[in-house]
Design an enzyme around this catalytic site. Structure first.
Site, short mmCIF file in Angstrom:
data_model
loop_
_atom_site.label_atom_id
_atom_site.label_comp_id
_atom_site.label_asym_id
_atom_site.label_seq_id
_atom_site.Cartn_x
_atom_site.Cartn_y
_atom_site.Cartn_z
N GLN A 25 0.68 -1.07 -0.02
CA GLN A 25 0.18 0.03 0.06
C GLN A 25 0.92 1.36 -0.04
OE1 GLN A 25 -3.36 -0.88 0.07
NE2 GLN A 25 -3.82 1.18 -0.49
N LYS A 75 1.81 1.80 -3.55
CA LYS A 75 0.39 2.05 -4.47
C LYS A 75 -0.09 3.51 -4.22
CE LYS A 75 -2.64 -1.12 -4.32
NZ LYS A 75 -3.58 -2.05 -3.86
N LYS A 123 -2.71 -1.11 6.33
CA LYS A 123 -3.80 -2.17 6.23
C LYS A 123 -4.22 -2.73 7.65
CE LYS A 123 -5.57 -3.84 2.68
NZ LYS A 123 -5.81 -3.22 1.29
N GLY A 132 -12.53 -0.29 2.78
CA GLY A 132 -13.07 -1.55 2.92
C GLY A 132 -11.88 -2.39 2.09
N ASP A 133 -11.99 -3.55 2.21
CA ASP A 133 -11.19 -4.68 1.39
C ASP A 133 -12.08 -5.94 1.28
OD1 ASP A 133 -8.23 -5.07 0.18
OD2 ASP A 133 -8.63 -6.76 1.42
N SER A 152 -10.59 6.71 -2.83
CA SER A 152 -10.95 6.82 -1.43
C SER A 152 -10.04 8.28 -0.99
CB SER A 152 -10.29 5.90 -0.61
OG SER A 152 -10.94 4.55 -0.54
#
Length: 448
Positions: free
Chosen positions: A114, A117, A129, A168-169, A380
Site C-alpha cells: 500500500q 500504491k 492496512k 474496505g477490502d 478513497s
C-alpha cells in the site's frame, strides 16, 4: 556482487529473520528490493541513511482481541489488526480485510504494498492496512454489526482523519463500513472522514464502488494504447465476482471487449456468449449467492468447481481480481499458450513471481497490482478531499479524475522503468516510481 546487490540481500535476510513464517510479506519485500538495485546504485544515500532498512519495517503494529456475541448468545473471539506502515507522504491509508485467512503476515504484506500504491496515485496518503480473521459470510446483519462495533471499540484509539483513514477490502463492504463508522461516531462524537467507502448519505463518494474495477480498465487501456491496441473486439477472462471484478467487467464491456468467464471462491462460470453482468450483479451484490447459480439463469453457460481452471479458458486479456497468488507458473504458461497478450492485476499480488517471469519472458503486457488496481485507494483519497471540503463531486467529475490518475500512473511507471534501463518492465517501474517519492520524503524528514 555489487554493493547495491549485497546491501539488498542483507536487508532481505534481516526481514526474513525478523518476520518468520510470513511468506506473503517476504514475497512482496523481495520483489521491491530486487527492483530497487539500480536505484540504490545511483543513489547510495538511500542505504547510507537507512531508508531501505526503515521502509521494510512498519512504523506501528496494533494487534487486539475482538470479543462479540453471536445470535445464539455465545461469546466469540477474533483477532484484529492495524499496521501503520509508513506516513512519510501523508496519513496512513489502506483497507480493512475480514477473512479467515487474515493473520499478521497478510496484513503486513498488504500494508507494505500500500505504501507504493498510494505513492503512485500522486495523492498525499501513506501506507497502512488492517483487518481480522472474522468471516462475515453466513453471519446475520446483527452479528456483523456486533462484531464491527467491538472491532471499532479498540480501533478508534488509533485512527483519525489526519492520522489513519481505513477503507474496505475483502469482506468489508458498505454494510461493514456503515457499522464501523456508526461506532466511531458514537464513541468519539466526531463526524469526520475517518473511513472511506461510506454510504452516499453520510459522506461517501460517487464512483467509489466502481473505482478499482474502472481504474483497472483505464490503466489497461493506457497500456494497450501505448502498444497500438485496445479492448475493442478482445476476449477477456476476469477472476473474482466482487466489486472489482464486476466493475472491471462493466468497463471492459463499455470499451468494446467481451468477458467470457468469472469466478468466486467455489468455482467459475464460462459463457461463450459473454457473461451477463446484470445476472452476476443480481447474484453477488443483491442476493449474496454463489456464482454457480448463474447457470440456472443461463443454462447454456458452464459452471466448474474450483477456481484455477478459469485460466485455461482462451482469452486475449486476463484480469485477475480475486486474491493473492491465484495465477501460478502453470496457469501463466497455459495463458501464454492460449494466446493471452495482456495481464493486468485487479487483486493484490495475484500472480506468483514465477508467473510474472513467464509473462515477461513471453512478451505478455503485464500491469502489476500496485499500479493497475490503485483506482480504489485513489478514489478513497478523493473521498477524503470531498469530506474535508464538505462537498460532493458528481460521478462524472470523480470518474474523470480517476481516469486521469490511472493514465498518469501508467505514464510515470513506464518512464521510471525506461530511466533505469528496464523499458517495458512495469513491475520495476511501479516499484521505483512509488519508492522514490516516499524515500525522498523520508530523507527530507530525517529519522522517521
Amino acid at each position: 556482487m555489487s554493493t547495491a546487490h549485497q546491501a539488498m540481500v542483507e536487508v532481505f535476510e534481516e526481514v526474513k529473520k525478523r518476520n518468520p513464517n510470513e511468506p506473503e510479506f517476504h514475497q512482496a519485500v523481495k520483489e521491491i528490493l530486487e527492483s530497487l538495485e539500480p536505484v540504490v546504485e545511483k543513489h547510495p544515500e538511500f542505504i547510507e541513511r537507512g531508508i531501505i532498512k526503515s521502509i521494510v519495517e512498519p512504523e506501528r503494529i496494533i494487534k487486539f482481541r475482538v470479543p462479540w456475541v453471536d445470535d445464539n448468545g455465545n461469546v466469540q473471539i477474533n483477532r484484529g489488526y492495524r499496521i501503520q506502515f509508513n506516513s512519510a507522504i501523508g496519513p496512513y491509508k489502506g483497507g480493512l480485510r475480514f477473512h479467515p485467512s487474515v493473520y499478521e503476515g497478510i496484513i503486513k504484506f498488504l500494508g507494505f504494498e500500500q505504501i507504493f500504491k498510494n505513492s503512485l496515485t500522486g495523492l498525499p496518503i501513506g501506507g497502512g492496512k488492517g483487518g481480522s480473521d472474522f468471516d462475515p459470510h453466513g453471519k446475520s446483519d446483527a452479528e456483523v454489526m456486533r462484531f464491527c462495533q467491538s472491532f471499532m471499540t479498540e480501533l478508534y484509539r488509533h485512527i483519525g482523519k489526519d492520522v489513519d483513514v481505513p477503507a474496505g477490502d475483502i469482506g468489508v463492504g458498505g454494510r461493514e463500513i456503515g457499522f464501523l463508522y456508526g461506532q466511531y461516531k458514537r464513541i468519539t462524537g466526531l463526524y469526520e472522514g475517518v473511513l472511506t467507502g461510506k454510504g452516499l448519505t453520510f459522506g461517501g463518494s460517487l464512483a467509489r464502488t466502481e473505482a478499482t474495477g474502472f481504474g483497472l480498465c483505464y490503466f489497461t487501456e493506457a497500456l494497450l494504447d501505448d502498444h497500438g491496441d485496445s479492448f475493442k473486439g478482445k476476449t477477456v477472462v476476469i477472476s473474482g465476482a466482487g466489486n472489482v471484478a464486476i466493475f472491471a467487467h462493466q468497463k471492459a464491456t463499455e470499451l468494446g471487449a467481451k468477458v467470457v468467464a468469472m469466478c468466486d471462491s467455489n468455482g467459475y462460470i464460462y459463457d461463450k456468449n459473454g457473461v451477463d453482468l446484470d445476472a452476476v450483479k443480481e447474484l453477488k451484490i443483491k442476493s449474496r449467492k454463489r456464482i454457480k447459480e448463474y447457470v440456472s439463469i443461463h443454462p447454456e453457460a458452464e459452471y466448474h468447481e474450483g477456481c484455477k481452471g478459469i485460466w485455461t479458458i482462451p482469452c486475449d486479456i486476463a484480469l485477475p481480481c480475486a486474491t493473492q497468488n491465484e495465477i501460478d507458473e502453470e496457469s501463466a504458461k497455459i495463458l501464454v499458450k492460449n494466446g493471452c497478450k495482456c495481464v493486468c492485476e485487479g487483486a493484490n499480488m495475484p500472480s506468483t513471481p514465477e508467473a510474472i517471469a513467464t509473462f515477461q519472458e513471453n512478451n505478455v503486457l503485464f500491469g502489476p497490482a500496485k499500479a493497475a488496481n490503485a483506482g480504489g485507494v485513489a478514489t478513497s483519497a478523493l473521498e477524503m478531499s470531498q469530506n474535508s471540503l464538505r462537498m460532493s463531486w458528481t460521478f462524472e467529475e470523480v470518474d474523470a479524475k480517476l481516469k486521469n490518475i490511472m493514465v498518469n500512473i501508467y505514464k510515470n511507471i513506464s518512464a521510471a522503468a525506461k530511466e533505469y534501463g528496464m523499458a517495458g518492465n512495469l513491475v520495476a517501474g511501479a516499484n521505483i516510481a512509488g519508492f522514490l517519492k516516499v524515500a525522498n520524503a523520508m530523507m527530507a524528514q530525517g529519522l522517521v
